[in-house]
Design a protein around this motif. Structure first.
Motif, short mmCIF file in Angstrom:
data_model
loop_
_atom_site.label_atom_id
_atom_site.label_comp_id
_atom_site.label_asym_id
_atom_site.label_seq_id
_atom_site.Cartn_x
_atom_site.Cartn_y
_atom_site.Cartn_z
N CYS A 165 0.85 -1.20 0.00
CA CYS A 165 0.00 0.00 0.00
C CYS A 165 0.88 1.25 0.00
O CYS A 165 0.83 2.07 0.91
CB CYS A 165 -0.90 -0.06 1.23
N THR A 166 1.70 1.42 -1.02
CA THR A 166 2.72 2.46 -1.00
C THR A 166 2.18 3.88 -1.11
O THR A 166 2.61 4.76 -0.38
CB THR A 166 3.74 2.22 -2.13
N LYS A 167 1.24 4.10 -2.01
CA LYS A 167 0.75 5.47 -2.22
C LYS A 167 0.02 5.99 -0.97
O LYS A 167 0.30 7.08 -0.50
CB LYS A 167 -0.18 5.53 -3.43
N SER A 168 -0.90 5.19 -0.44
CA SER A 168 -1.65 5.63 0.73
C SER A 168 -0.74 5.82 1.93
O SER A 168 -0.89 6.77 2.70
CB SER A 168 -2.75 4.63 1.07
N LYS A 169 0.22 4.92 2.11
CA LYS A 169 1.17 5.04 3.23
C LYS A 169 1.99 6.32 3.11
O LYS A 169 2.21 7.01 4.10
CB LYS A 169 2.07 3.81 3.25
N LYS A 170 2.38 6.66 1.90
CA LYS A 170 3.12 7.91 1.66
C LYS A 170 2.27 9.12 2.06
O LYS A 170 2.78 10.06 2.68
CB LYS A 170 3.53 7.99 0.20
N ILE A 171 0.99 9.10 1.74
CA ILE A 171 0.10 10.20 2.11
C ILE A 171 -0.02 10.30 3.64
O ILE A 171 -0.02 11.40 4.19
CB ILE A 171 -1.29 10.04 1.45
N PHE A 172 -0.09 9.16 4.32
CA PHE A 172 -0.12 9.17 5.79
C PHE A 172 1.14 9.84 6.33
O PHE A 172 1.07 10.70 7.21
CB PHE A 172 -0.24 7.75 6.35
N PHE A 173 2.31 9.46 5.82
CA PHE A 173 3.57 10.04 6.30
C PHE A 173 3.63 11.55 6.01
O PHE A 173 4.11 12.32 6.84
CB PHE A 173 4.78 9.36 5.67
N GLU A 174 3.15 11.98 4.85
CA GLU A 174 3.16 13.40 4.49
C GLU A 174 2.29 14.22 5.44
O GLU A 174 2.58 15.38 5.70
CB GLU A 174 2.63 13.60 3.06
N ASN A 175 1.23 13.62 5.94
CA ASN A 175 0.28 14.34 6.80
C ASN A 175 0.52 14.14 8.28
O ASN A 175 -0.21 14.69 9.10
CB ASN A 175 -1.15 13.94 6.44
N ALA A 176 1.52 13.37 8.62
CA ALA A 176 1.84 13.14 10.04
C ALA A 176 3.26 13.61 10.34
O ALA A 176 3.99 12.97 11.09
CB ALA A 176 1.67 11.67 10.37
N VAL A 177 3.63 14.73 9.76
CA VAL A 177 4.97 15.28 9.96
C VAL A 177 5.16 15.59 11.45
O VAL A 177 4.31 16.21 12.08
CB VAL A 177 5.17 16.57 9.12
N GLY A 178 6.24 15.09 12.01
CA GLY A 178 6.53 15.29 13.41
C GLY A 178 6.20 14.08 14.27
O GLY A 178 6.63 13.99 15.41
N ALA A 179 5.43 13.15 13.72
CA ALA A 179 5.11 11.92 14.46
C ALA A 179 6.17 10.87 14.14
O ALA A 179 6.68 10.81 13.03
CB ALA A 179 3.73 11.40 14.07
N SER A 180 6.49 10.06 15.12
CA SER A 180 7.44 8.95 14.91
C SER A 180 6.65 7.66 14.81
O SER A 180 5.71 7.45 15.58
CB SER A 180 8.42 8.86 16.08
N PHE A 181 7.04 6.81 13.87
CA PHE A 181 6.35 5.55 13.67
C PHE A 181 7.31 4.38 13.78
O PHE A 181 8.46 4.47 13.35
CB PHE A 181 5.71 5.50 12.27
N VAL A 182 6.83 3.30 14.35
CA VAL A 182 7.53 2.02 14.33
C VAL A 182 6.74 1.15 13.36
O VAL A 182 5.53 0.96 13.52
CB VAL A 182 7.57 1.37 15.73
N GLU A 183 7.43 0.66 12.33
CA GLU A 183 6.79 -0.18 11.34
C GLU A 183 7.02 -1.65 11.67
O GLU A 183 8.15 -2.08 11.86
CB GLU A 183 7.32 0.13 9.94
N LEU A 184 5.93 -2.40 11.74
CA LEU A 184 5.96 -3.83 12.00
C LEU A 184 5.48 -4.52 10.72
O LEU A 184 4.32 -4.38 10.34
CB LEU A 184 5.07 -4.18 13.19
N ILE A 185 6.39 -5.24 10.07
CA ILE A 185 6.14 -5.71 8.70
C ILE A 185 6.14 -7.23 8.64
O ILE A 185 7.07 -7.89 9.13
CB ILE A 185 7.21 -5.14 7.74
N GLU A 186 5.10 -7.77 8.00
CA GLU A 186 5.01 -9.21 7.76
C GLU A 186 6.15 -9.65 6.85
O GLU A 186 6.45 -9.00 5.85
CB GLU A 186 3.67 -9.53 7.09
N GLU A 187 6.79 -10.74 7.22
CA GLU A 187 7.88 -11.28 6.41
C GLU A 187 7.34 -12.31 5.42
O GLU A 187 6.33 -12.97 5.68
CB GLU A 187 8.89 -11.97 7.33
#
Length: 179
Positions: A149-171
Motif C-alpha cells: 500500500c505504498t501510495k496511501s502510506k506515503k500520504i499518511f507520512f506526508e500528513n503526520a509530519v513530526g510523528a514517529s512511527f515504528v513499522e511492523l512488517i510481515e515477512e
C-alpha cells in the motif's frame, strides 16, 4: 511476557516485531505515564495477523505501563463504502473517548494507483492524521495497511509530519517455516 513472546512467533514479523517487544519490555516498566513517543504501522495482507499483532502489541504496552487503559477502538476502512467520509468532529469524538487507550485504523485503499488527483481517500487520510497528531500524546494509534500500500502510506507520512512511527512488517516465508 513469556506468553506474548511465544504467541509473537506465529505472526511472521520477527525481524521487526520481536525487537519492538524487546524495547517495550526493557527496564522495569514505566512508573508514570508521559504520552506516546511513537505510533505504529502494521503491514500485512492477512487480517488475522493484523488482529494478532495489534492484540499482542497493545497487551505488551499495557503490561509495561505504556498504555493507561485496555480500551481500544477499531476503525475499519475496509468496510466503509466508496466515497463515504466521516466528519472531523466524528474523528475528534472517537479520539476523545479513547484517551489513555488506543485507536486501531485498518486502512484498505479503494484504489492505490499512482494518479495525482484529489480523492475522498486523501481527504479522509488528511483529517485522520490531523486528529491523530492532535491526540498523539493521549491516544496511541496503530495503523494497519496491506503490504504493498505504498501510495496511501506515503500520504499518511506526508500528513503526520513530526510523528514517529515504528513499522511492523510481515515477512515472506517459505519451506518449513511456511508450514
Amino acid at each position: 511476557k513469556e506468553r506474548i513472546y511465544k504467541e509473537s512467533e506465529r505472526v511472521f514479523a520477527g525481524s521487526t516485531f520481536t525487537p519492538e517487544l524487546d524495547r517495550i519490555y526493557a527496564g522495569d516498566g514505566v512508573k508514570k505515564f508521559y504520552g506516546h513517543p511513537v505510533q505504529y504501522m502494521i503491514q500485512t495482507d492477512d487480517k488475522y495477523m493484523q488482529k494478532d499483532m495489534s492484540r499482542l502489541l497493545l497487551q505488551a504496552l499495557y503490561d509495561n505501563g505504556r498504555l493507561c487503559s485496555r480500551r481500544y477502538s477499531i476503525m475499519d476502512f475496509g468496510n466503509v463504502f466508496r466515497g463515504f467520509r466521516f466528519s472531523s468532529d466524528a474523528y475528534d469524538a472517537l479520539y476523545r473517548s479513547s484517551e489513555g487507550g488506543a485507536v486501531i485504523v485498518k486502512y484498505v485503499p479503494v484504489d492505490d494507483n499512482e494518479d495525482s488527483y484529489a480523492s475522498a481517500a486523501r481527504h479522509t487520510i488528511e483529517i485522520l492524521c490531523r486528529t491523530m497528531m492532535k491526540y498523539r500524546n493521549k491516544v496511541l494509534t496503530v495503523f494497519c495497511f496491506p503490504r504493498e500500500c505504498t501510495k496511501s502510506k506515503k500520504i499518511f507520512f506526508e500528513n503526520a509530519v513530526g510523528a514517529s512511527f515504528v513499522e511492523l512488517i510481515e515477512e515472506s516465508v517459505s519451506g518449513d517455516k511456511a508450514e
